[in-house]
Every structure is written in C-alpha cells, then in structure tokens.
Design an enzyme around this catalytic site. Structure first.
Site, PDB file in Angstrom:
ATOM      1  CG  ASP A   1       8.201  -0.780  10.165  1.00 31.43           C
ATOM      2  OD1 ASP A   1       7.487  -1.717  10.531  1.00 31.43           O
ATOM      3  OD2 ASP A   1       8.664  -0.706   9.020  1.00 31.43           O
TER       4      ASP A   1
ATOM      5  CD  GLU B   1       2.445   2.298   3.101  1.00 30.08           C
ATOM      6  OE1 GLU B   1       2.893   3.092   2.252  1.00 30.08           O
ATOM      7  OE2 GLU B   1       3.188   1.591   3.817  1.00 30.08           O
TER       8      GLU B   1
END
Ligand code: DGY
Length: 422
Positions: free
Chosen positions: A163, A390
């Site tokens: 992103d 993550e």
C-alpha cells in the site's frame, strides 16, 4: 521444529472462520483478503486440503460477473474496519471492495496440485476453480491492458498489496484531496500508528476509492479515468508467472486459451524493457503522469518468480539482489535500507515481509540454489526467533503490525514442509 509447526497451524486455525480465514486475529483486518487467502490456502494444503480448497472456492464465489476477484470480501458486516462494505457498496453474491489484488491464485493452485493426488470428485471442483481463474486473468488483459501492450496496470495502491511503498509517492502526490473529505480510519487504533501508513496516504487512498465508486467501478472507463494508473514490475511479474502456471493448469484439465498463450510471450518481451541497464534496476511506469518511477523496492525482484528465459539478465538481477540487503542482519527489507525513503518500522517502506521472501525464494530456487537456501534459512529463523508477526525490522528482527499473522504462519509452514511427503 515440531513445536513451531504446531504453533503455525494453530495461528491459521485460530484465524479461521466458516469457509475463509482472517489475515490476523487482532481486529486489524476483519475480512477475507485476496492474496492473503492464496498464501493461507498453501499453508492449509500441508495439513488439511479441504480448508485450502474452501479458502479458494470462497474467493471465487465472490468473483464479479465481469471476472474480477475483489481484494476484500466482507463476510461479517459488523466490524469497525474502514473502508467497510457500505463504503465500497459493491459486490456480487458477497459484499466486496471494488478493486483487486496480486493474482497469485493460479500459482498457489498449481503448487498444491503438483503435490497432491486428487480424486475424481475433487477434479471437477478444481476444473471449476481453474475456469474461474481464467475468467479473472481475461478480465486483467481486457480491462487493465486495453491496448494489449503485454503489461497490466493497477488503479489503486491497495491493488499492489504494498500500500504505502515509496513506489507510489510520486503518482500519489498528484492526487488532489478534496477539502470536504470525511472518513475515520480504524487501523491506527489497533496498531501503533508509527507502523502504519500516514494520514495523508489514507486521504489519498480514500479519494481514489471515492472516485472509483463515483464511476460505478466501471472497468471500461476507469483505465483512462482513474486518478492513479501505474504499471508495476512486481505486480506484472506475479501476473506473468500466474499466466504461465494457468496455462499448465488449463492443459491438465483439457482446457485451452490461445489468448493467454500469446499474452505470455508479449509480456515476457515487454517486461524486460522496464530494466535500466545503466543503473541495473527495474523501474515502474506512472501512466497517468507519463513518468518513470525509480525506487529500489524488493518487489522488483519478483521478476525472478516470473522465470524469464533471459539467463544473462537473471544473473544481473541476482547480483543486485545480493547487494539489496548485504548490510542487514535480517532479509529482505522491502526498500533498500540506504535509500532516502527507507523507514525501518513503517509498513511497506522498509520492513521485512515473509511473503516477499517466499516469492523471491521460489524465484531463486531454479537459478541459484545456494542463495535461495540462504534466504529460506534466514526467513525460517526470523519467524522462529520473533514469532508470527505481520512484518519485521531488517535491523533488529523486531516484529511490527499484527501478531498471529496468517500468511507468515502459512508460508513458514510451506518453507519447512515443501519437500516433505506429508
Ligand atoms: C489495509 O487495510 O491496510 C489494507 O492493506 C488495504 O487493503
């Protein structure tokens, strides 16, 4: 090692819902994400083929009539996620977002089928899935490359999956934020905002999203009309590899697509034109603003995964990849750490991501096994030492973002079990 394998399976099963799996259990991503699901399916395939199939089938159930498979499927409508189903306000059979994500499904399915013997009942199911994926790839070719150039565009940074990568800084700086823009992001309440994209990034994500909705997500219009249109090396590398794998899957199920075959050779010729031989690095093209984008992003090395025939170029790329992280203890930083845009902790602006390591490992395996094994070993050790995070610091290995992250667990399992006859 058995304990780690058990823990990885526990992460996946802990995040599992009916027919799909959440990316994590900490409320950051309370839905089904497209490429997360692909990696998750591969993880399941090592111990529960049915769950792997369910994950993929659910994704295909959310496919739009035109062929697109959305980047998010919202199964649970009562969440604090932004942008949620009502903000996107679209979907077919399942509420969804109106954009897509890296098309890894064909690659994952082929990896699963290469290892598992399937019975006749399952064969029919797999054939249906393959047809769905072919429709998805045809959507890309038709709507994301309407000039049939051999390279597809993404129309929102969220489509890349990375992103807030510095890859998008230039094109995003041109997106004008309306004065009356109103929305409330939820992500930075769940995770330390230092690890997440900035507000200014979100303002622009939302601006582009609103514009897509205003155009009814009409793919015919949006290639030209979108506020963002970039040809990304990483994304196209995944698409090229996925097309090659899809072609093999079509053969397996007695299906055919002449269009796909010719697109693959076009892409193979075209993608190498994005290599700057002087600087020895790939570049992206910002089609909207007609500019080249030069950022040393790890995602450019997904090109190894595309299995180009050009051995000389492959060797150059590998030499460069060695330099990318030569200074860092933990591999592979998402952005080269001596670059001015590098940030140790912020999402896709520097941290190590296990899916990038996995993709590059897969791409290196048949080209430089020694280096491939080194990346594999370091990736496994990082997860063993620091947990199923993550993303991670390339300097200290510290974990950031969500914990119990599904694709970290799934790909950890795959790296460990890939050669086992499980
Ligand atoms: C998020 O919500 O941060 C996702 O990356 C968007 O897809």
């Amino acid at each position: 090692m058995e304990d780690f394998i058990k823990s990885a399976k526990k992460v996946l099963l802990g995040n599992k819902k009916k027919g799909y799996t959440l990316p994590t259990n900490n409320k950051l991503y309370p839905a089904q994400w497209n490429w997360d699901s692909g990696f998750i399916a591969l993880g399941y395939s090592h111990f529960k083929l049915k769950y792997a199939l369910d994950e993929i089938k659910t994704l295909i159930r959310g496919q739009w009539k035109d062929g697109m498979i959305p980047h998010i499927l919202f199964h649970d409508l009562n969440t604090n996620y932004y942008p949620n189903h009502s903000v996107w306000s679209c979907g077919n059979k399942i509420h969804s977002s109106g954009i897509t994500q890296p098309p890894i499904l064909a690659i994952i399915l082929k990896l699963i089928l290469d290892k598992k013997r399937i019975n006749n009942k399952d064969k029919a199911e797999f054939k249906k899935i393959v047809k769905g994926i072919l429709k998805y790839h045809k959507w890309f070719i038709k709507f994301r490359d309407p000039n049939n150039s051999g390279l597809v565009s993404i129309l929102h940074p969220w489509e890349s999956g990375y992103d807030n990568s510095p890859l998008w800084d230039e094109p995003m700086s041109k997106v004008k934020i309306p004065k009356n823009l109103k929305y409330k992001r939820g992500d930075n309440k769940v995770v330390n905002p230092e690890y997440r994209p900035l507000d200014i990034d979100y303002d622009r994500y939302v601006t582009i999203k609103n514009h897509l909705r205003k155009n009814n997500y009409n793919p015919k219009k949006l290639y030209k009309a979108s506020l963002f249109n970039v040809v990304d090396v990483g994304f196209n590398s995944i698409f090229l590899r996925a097309n090659k794998d899809l072609l093999k899957l079509l053969n397996t199920f007695n299906l055919k697509s002449v269009e796909l075959e010719s697109y693959i050779s076009k892409s193979e010729n075209k993608i190498v034109k994005l290599y700057n031989h002087k600087k020895n690095i790939f570049f992206n093209i910002d089609l909207k603003n007609k500019k080249k984008i030069n950022i040393p992003s790890i995602t450019h090395y997904f090109i190894l995964f595309a299995d180009l025939k050009d051995k000389v170029l492959n060797n150059k790329i590998i030499k460069n990849l060695k330099k990318h992280s030569s200074k860092e203890k933990y591999l592979l930083s998402s952005v080269k750490s001596n670059h001015q845009k590098f940030e140790e902790k912020r999402y896709w602006r520097g941290p190590v991501w296990i899916n990038c390591n996995w993709i590059i490992y897969q791409g290196l395996k048949n080209k430089n096994i020694k280096f491939a094994k080194q990346i594999k070993r370091k990736t496994i050790n990082l997860v063993k030492q620091k947990g199923f995070n993550e993303y991670f610091s390339c300097k200290t290995g510290k974990g950031f973002g969500a914990t119990n992250f599904s694709w970290t667990a799934a790909l950890f399992l795959d790296l460990i079990l890939e050669n086992k006859n499980d």
